[in-house]
Design an enzyme around this catalytic site. Sequence first.
Site, mmCIF file in Angstrom:
data_model
loop_
_atom_site.group_PDB
_atom_site.id
_atom_site.type_symbol
_atom_site.label_atom_id
_atom_site.label_comp_id
_atom_site.label_asym_id
_atom_site.label_seq_id
_atom_site.Cartn_x
_atom_site.Cartn_y
_atom_site.Cartn_z
ATOM 1 N N ASP A 67 0.763 -1.347 0.039
ATOM 2 C CA ASP A 67 0.128 0.134 0.101
ATOM 3 C C ASP A 67 0.961 0.999 0.082
ATOM 4 O O ASP A 67 1.994 1.203 0.293
ATOM 5 C CB ASP A 67 -0.837 -0.074 1.321
ATOM 6 C CG ASP A 67 -0.426 -0.356 2.607
ATOM 7 O OD1 ASP A 67 0.839 -0.468 2.452
ATOM 8 O OD2 ASP A 67 -0.913 -0.852 3.524
ATOM 9 N N ASN A 136 -7.426 -3.486 14.157
ATOM 10 C CA ASN A 136 -9.154 -3.398 13.841
ATOM 11 C C ASN A 136 -9.026 -4.657 13.195
ATOM 12 O O ASN A 136 -9.962 -4.916 12.394
ATOM 13 C CB ASN A 136 -9.543 -2.094 13.298
ATOM 14 C CG ASN A 136 -8.954 -1.628 11.988
ATOM 15 O OD1 ASN A 136 -8.034 -2.477 11.446
ATOM 16 N ND2 ASN A 136 -9.288 -0.636 11.424
ATOM 17 N N HIS A 138 -7.250 -4.979 9.818
ATOM 18 C CA HIS A 138 -6.920 -4.809 8.667
ATOM 19 C C HIS A 138 -5.642 -5.242 8.286
ATOM 20 O O HIS A 138 -4.737 -5.711 9.013
ATOM 21 C CB HIS A 138 -7.206 -3.015 8.430
ATOM 22 C CG HIS A 138 -5.896 -2.376 8.783
ATOM 23 N ND1 HIS A 138 -5.977 -1.315 9.532
ATOM 24 C CD2 HIS A 138 -4.542 -2.548 8.503
ATOM 25 C CE1 HIS A 138 -4.855 -0.691 9.730
ATOM 26 N NE2 HIS A 138 -3.819 -1.401 9.242
ATOM 27 N N GLU A 143 -9.746 -1.946 5.333
ATOM 28 C CA GLU A 143 -10.262 -1.758 6.665
ATOM 29 C C GLU A 143 -11.481 -2.777 6.574
ATOM 30 O O GLU A 143 -12.093 -3.171 5.804
ATOM 31 C CB GLU A 143 -10.685 -0.186 6.700
ATOM 32 C CG GLU A 143 -9.614 0.563 6.274
ATOM 33 C CD GLU A 143 -8.718 0.848 7.871
ATOM 34 O OE1 GLU A 143 -8.553 -0.120 8.663
ATOM 35 O OE2 GLU A 143 -8.369 1.961 8.073
#
Length: 275
Positions: A67, A136, A138, A143
Amino acid sequence: MRVVILPNAEAVARFGADLVVEQLHTRPDSVLGLATGSTPVALYKRLVQACRTGRVSFSRARTFNLDEYLGLERCHPQSYHQYMRHHLFAHIDIPPEHTALPAGDTEDAFAACEDYERRIRASGGIDLQLLGIGRNGHIGFNEPTSSLGSRTRIKTLTQATIDDNARFYKDDECQPHMAITMGIGTILEARRILLLATGPAKAKAVSRMIEGPLGAFCPASALQLHPDTIVAIDQAAASNLVHGDFYQHVEKEHQQLLGRTGRHSAPLSLPTTKQ
Ligand code: GLP
């Protein structure tokens, strides 16, 4: 999913680096998928050391990063381009044209996403994909509620991820709220996946990934579908697992079986005593 629970973060880095080295010994022209964040820093340090001492060469390897922030110039100190240069590329023998990250500073970000997918395909696909995990759940910047079949695309970051990454930015520095990330579908096409997680802050996400239901609410749980994923974690990151003892038992049996058959699984430096 092979779950390897190691005593501490340093052992996780050693395990990961040994796996990358073995991958390059087996196939020097491997295509590696690379990750950023704090977790892989110690692994990259070990790879730099291995390259300096001649234990491994990256001269024929190719890399694709997961990313990059959207809207950050590639020369911006917080860009993942700079992170990779700083932690790895500037210190190993990889030709710069063999390294790729999504172009977060391009005018047509949608075209950049399609182009990234095309380039990964043209390389023959990723042999070993390195991953971290967000608190979380990811992976990359996929996400919660990301499509499990998603491809490289633009994602808006959750407030939780923005807050987690705020530590890298100065108070007056503008922090991006969007990124280009490989999709979960893209990641799942890697032939082998190695996910690293360390520290108590990752314990909940790790247990949701390994033991929780498969679902878009914990994107990393999609790795349950992958036939060759290794999860290397320290004791702290393993602390929320219901079946932690069982994974340690399985790993011990696995190592003994490999020893008896004369086969080797990388790395060979697993602890043999019960933690
Ligand atoms: C970022 C990256 C992820 C990484 C995550 C966790 O959001 N895009 O690839 O896994 O951070 O980072 P850390 O290792 O710093 O906890």
